[in-house]
Design a protein around this motif. Structure first.
Motif, mmCIF file in Angstrom:
data_model
loop_
_atom_site.group_PDB
_atom_site.id
_atom_site.type_symbol
_atom_site.label_atom_id
_atom_site.label_comp_id
_atom_site.label_asym_id
_atom_site.label_seq_id
_atom_site.Cartn_x
_atom_site.Cartn_y
_atom_site.Cartn_z
ATOM 1 N N ALA A 164 0.865 -1.181 0.000
ATOM 2 C CA ALA A 164 0.000 0.000 0.000
ATOM 3 C C ALA A 164 0.897 1.225 0.000
ATOM 4 C CB ALA A 164 -0.926 0.019 1.210
ATOM 5 N N PHE A 165 0.324 2.355 -0.360
ATOM 6 C CA PHE A 165 0.992 3.647 -0.192
ATOM 7 C C PHE A 165 0.093 4.539 0.651
ATOM 8 C CE2 PHE A 165 3.457 3.002 -4.265
ATOM 9 C CZ PHE A 165 4.722 3.202 -3.720
ATOM 10 N N VAL A 166 0.672 5.196 1.641
ATOM 11 C CA VAL A 166 -0.014 6.288 2.319
ATOM 12 C C VAL A 166 0.462 7.575 1.673
ATOM 13 C CG1 VAL A 166 -0.336 7.538 4.487
ATOM 14 C CG2 VAL A 166 -0.207 5.037 4.501
ATOM 15 N N VAL A 167 -0.464 8.341 1.117
ATOM 16 C CA VAL A 167 -0.137 9.600 0.445
ATOM 17 C C VAL A 167 -0.495 10.732 1.393
ATOM 18 C CG1 VAL A 167 -0.519 11.045 -1.579
ATOM 19 C CG2 VAL A 167 -0.647 8.550 -1.784
ATOM 20 N N GLU A 168 0.525 11.377 1.924
ATOM 21 C CA GLU A 168 0.310 12.405 2.945
ATOM 22 C C GLU A 168 0.422 13.801 2.346
ATOM 23 O OE1 GLU A 168 1.488 11.782 7.263
ATOM 24 O OE2 GLU A 168 2.966 13.279 6.624
ATOM 25 N N GLY A 169 -0.640 14.569 2.492
ATOM 26 C CA GLY A 169 -0.680 15.920 1.949
ATOM 27 C C GLY A 169 -0.162 16.959 2.921
ATOM 28 N N PRO A 170 -0.141 18.228 2.513
ATOM 29 C CA PRO A 170 0.474 19.297 3.303
ATOM 30 C C PRO A 170 -0.343 19.789 4.489
ATOM 31 C CG PRO A 170 -0.387 20.174 1.246
ATOM 32 C CD PRO A 170 -0.556 18.694 1.169
ATOM 33 N N LEU A 171 -1.554 19.263 4.695
ATOM 34 C CA LEU A 171 -2.361 19.674 5.848
ATOM 35 C C LEU A 171 -2.138 18.771 7.059
ATOM 36 C CD1 LEU A 171 -5.809 20.610 4.213
ATOM 37 C CD2 LEU A 171 -3.763 22.018 4.534
ATOM 38 N N ALA A 172 -1.235 17.812 6.921
ATOM 39 C CA ALA A 172 -0.980 16.855 7.999
ATOM 40 C C ALA A 172 -0.265 17.514 9.166
ATOM 41 C CB ALA A 172 -0.147 15.688 7.456
ATOM 42 N N GLY A 173 -0.218 16.793 10.282
ATOM 43 C CA GLY A 173 0.549 17.248 11.424
ATOM 44 C C GLY A 173 1.937 16.639 11.412
ATOM 45 N N GLY A 174 2.797 17.167 12.266
ATOM 46 C CA GLY A 174 4.149 16.621 12.350
ATOM 47 C C GLY A 174 5.006 17.018 11.176
ATOM 48 N N HIS A 175 6.024 16.215 10.905
ATOM 49 C CA HIS A 175 6.941 16.514 9.816
ATOM 50 C C HIS A 175 6.257 16.329 8.466
ATOM 51 C CE1 HIS A 175 10.057 15.598 13.011
ATOM 52 N NE2 HIS A 175 10.345 16.817 12.615
ATOM 53 N N ILE A 183 3.590 24.117 0.798
ATOM 54 C CA ILE A 183 2.561 23.726 1.758
ATOM 55 C C ILE A 183 1.208 24.373 1.449
ATOM 56 C CG2 ILE A 183 1.879 23.907 4.186
ATOM 57 C CD1 ILE A 183 4.885 23.456 4.861
ATOM 58 N N ASP A 184 1.215 25.624 1.024
ATOM 59 C CA ASP A 184 -0.040 26.315 0.698
ATOM 60 C C ASP A 184 -0.289 26.422 -0.803
ATOM 61 O OD1 ASP A 184 -0.778 26.837 3.399
ATOM 62 O OD2 ASP A 184 0.694 28.467 3.467
ATOM 63 N N ASP A 185 0.503 25.725 -1.593
ATOM 64 C CA ASP A 185 0.361 25.746 -3.051
ATOM 65 C C ASP A 185 -0.701 24.733 -3.469
ATOM 66 O OD1 ASP A 185 0.611 25.462 -5.812
ATOM 67 O OD2 ASP A 185 2.790 25.706 -5.788
ATOM 68 N N PRO A 186 -1.769 25.159 -4.157
ATOM 69 C CA PRO A 186 -2.835 24.233 -4.573
ATOM 70 C C PRO A 186 -2.333 23.069 -5.418
ATOM 71 C CG PRO A 186 -3.503 26.520 -4.920
ATOM 72 C CD PRO A 186 -2.054 26.553 -4.555
ATOM 73 N N ASN A 187 -1.203 23.248 -6.086
ATOM 74 C CA ASN A 187 -0.660 22.170 -6.909
ATOM 75 C C ASN A 187 -0.181 20.980 -6.087
ATOM 76 O OD1 ASN A 187 -0.931 23.364 -9.530
ATOM 77 N ND2 ASN A 187 0.747 24.750 -9.011
ATOM 78 N N PHE A 188 -0.044 21.176 -4.774
ATOM 79 C CA PHE A 188 0.416 20.100 -3.903
ATOM 80 C C PHE A 188 -0.666 19.667 -2.919
ATOM 81 C CE2 PHE A 188 4.129 22.328 -5.434
ATOM 82 C CZ PHE A 188 4.967 21.283 -5.810
ATOM 83 N N ALA A 189 -1.900 20.092 -3.162
ATOM 84 C CA ALA A 189 -3.017 19.706 -2.297
ATOM 85 C C ALA A 189 -3.252 18.202 -2.392
ATOM 86 C CB ALA A 189 -4.282 20.460 -2.706
ATOM 87 N N LEU A 190 -3.734 17.611 -1.300
ATOM 88 C CA LEU A 190 -3.978 16.173 -1.269
ATOM 89 C C LEU A 190 -4.942 15.742 -2.362
ATOM 90 C CD1 LEU A 190 -3.428 13.522 0.284
ATOM 91 C CD2 LEU A 190 -5.403 14.069 1.729
ATOM 92 N N GLU A 191 -5.945 16.574 -2.637
ATOM 93 C CA GLU A 191 -6.923 16.253 -3.674
ATOM 94 C C GLU A 191 -6.282 16.145 -5.052
ATOM 95 O OE1 GLU A 191 -9.013 18.254 -0.291
ATOM 96 O OE2 GLU A 191 -7.166 18.605 -1.421
ATOM 97 N N LYS A 192 -5.129 16.763 -5.216
ATOM 98 C CA LYS A 192 -4.430 16.708 -6.499
ATOM 99 C C LYS A 192 -3.436 15.544 -6.548
ATOM 100 C CE LYS A 192 -2.355 19.732 -9.940
ATOM 101 N NZ LYS A 192 -1.398 18.756 -10.477
ATOM 102 N N ILE A 193 -2.722 15.312 -5.431
ATOM 103 C CA ILE A 193 -1.666 14.298 -5.499
ATOM 104 C C ILE A 193 -2.204 12.867 -5.381
ATOM 105 C CG2 ILE A 193 0.180 15.838 -4.773
ATOM 106 C CD1 ILE A 193 0.003 14.777 -1.990
ATOM 107 N N VAL A 194 -3.352 12.671 -4.729
ATOM 108 C CA VAL A 194 -3.897 11.312 -4.637
ATOM 109 C C VAL A 194 -4.208 10.745 -6.019
ATOM 110 C CG1 VAL A 194 -5.925 9.971 -3.920
ATOM 111 C CG2 VAL A 194 -4.701 11.363 -2.252
#
Length: 368
Positions: A164-175, A183-194
């Motif tokens: 499996a892959f866990v795809v972690e977006g920029p809204l996560a906690g921790g590192h 982090i605030d760039d829409p091009n890297f939003a979780l909805e885009k990278i999944v």
């Protein structure tokens, strides 16, 4: 007698494991998710995860023999969790840990169900397993490029694809696995990278006739959020912040109270001593660090390969351990972007029941 209504959702399959609820509880260190939280989540049909990072921080010999202390503590937490549940259990092991290899070997020896490995690319992780090993392998990534690289490397060197892959977006906690400007760039939003990751792994799935489930993580808060990613093609989601605000979370109540008290503007991006940006709750400790105040410390642990303790303003292991014990004046709490939405402490049972009820409203055709 009224017939109880059961809600049926797509099971989350990772290898030959099938979680009835497609929710993984994120591994949170230091000491935030141990056997207590992990077993409670597993008992409710999700996947509970123990965080291995400096798991032995409470051991009496942690200063003199940190590797042995961490292995002992990990062994104990896995065994304790297994005594409390027959559900699916995982361990989160950061690639950047200096004792990564020994922790992986320990988790496999203890027959943990799944190893989640992030904070670096686990390029050689399959070398620890063979066909007779019970444990499945799930890297945590932040891009389609990383997924492709790992699939190619693992296939070429080990003839093994990630389970499996866990795809972690920029809204996560921790590192976070992003540059600060991403982090605030829409091009890297979780909805885009999944969707990008789902597309990237398809050729490898077809080549080996093996499904690679994609788990969406970072900023997921409601049942509606879960359904959004399921409908997008994800097999499940990972949630961390919401599970901190549970009775079973292994952190001190003062740590949980910091979550309850946090306002939206309190979730800030910091520069961690390990060389990655991270999201945490702003407090006096972090304000002092931001003002250039250095906390004098020795480094008995050497826990993270990327940490230069000569230049680091503080020891992150000590800071996180202090926070876990409720000593937030001597440390800080990592947190997800949506922490301000948390208003009460629930049991894990209540939280998952609430999430599944919300899911049933958005996936009515899957409820019975």
């Amino acid at each position: 007698m009224e017939t109880e209504k059961f809600m049926v959702f797509p099971a989350l399959h990772i290898g030959d494991f099938a979680a009835r609820i497609p929710i993984i509880q994120g591994g949170m260190g230091v000491g935030i998710s141990l056997s207590g939280l992990a077993s409670a989540v597993a008992n409710e049909g999700g996947i509970g995860v123990i965080a291995a990072a400096m798991i032995g921080i409470q051991e009496p010999d942690i200063h003199t023999n940190p590797q042995e202390a961490n292995i002992r503590a990990l062994t104990r937490e896995i065994r304790t969790a297994k005594e409390r549940t027959n559900g699916i259990l995982g361990v989160n092991i950061m690639v950047a840990l200096t004792d990564f290899s020994e922790l992986v070997k320990t988790a496999i020896k203890e027959k943990i169900d799944i190893i989640f490995a992030g904070a670096g690319l686990p390029l050689d992780l399959p070398r620890y397993v063979n066909n007779s090993v019970h444990t499945k392998l799930a890297p945590i990534i932040s891009s389609a490029r990383a997924a492709t690289l790992l699939c190619k490397k693992w296939l070429a060197k080990f003839d093994y694809l990630p389970d499996a892959f866990v795809v972690e977006g920029p809204l996560a906690g921790g590192h976070l696995g992003f540059k600060p400007q991403q982090i605030d760039d829409p091009n890297f939003a979780l909805e885009k990278i999944v969707p990008e990751v789902i597309k990237a792994v398809k050729p490898f799935e077809q080549e080996k006739n093996q499904r690679i489930p994609i788990i969406a993580a970072g900023g997921i808060y409601t049942g509606e959020d879960i359904c959004t990613f399921l409908q997008m093609g994800a097999a499940g989601v990972q949630m961390g912040t919401r599970f901190v605000a549970t009775h079973e979370c292994d952190a001190d109540m003062a740590f949980k109270q910091a979550y309850l008290d946090a306002q939206e503007e309190d979730a800030i991006i910091i520069t961690s001593p390990v060389g990655l940006p991270g999201r945490a709750i702003r407090n006096q400790f972090l304000d002092d660090v931001a003002q250039g105040k250095k906390i004098i410390f020795k480094c008995p642990y050497h826990c993270i390969t990327t940490c230069d303790f000569h230049t680091a303003p503080y020891c992150i292991a000590v800071a996180l351990a202090n926070a876990q014990k409720g000593r937030l004046h001597q440390g800080f709490a990592f947190v997800g972007k949506n922490v301000h939405r948390i208003k009460e402490i629930l049991s894990v049972k209540e939280l998952i029941a609430s999430l599944t009820e919300q899911m049933s409203s958005y996936l009515p055709e899957l409820s019975a």
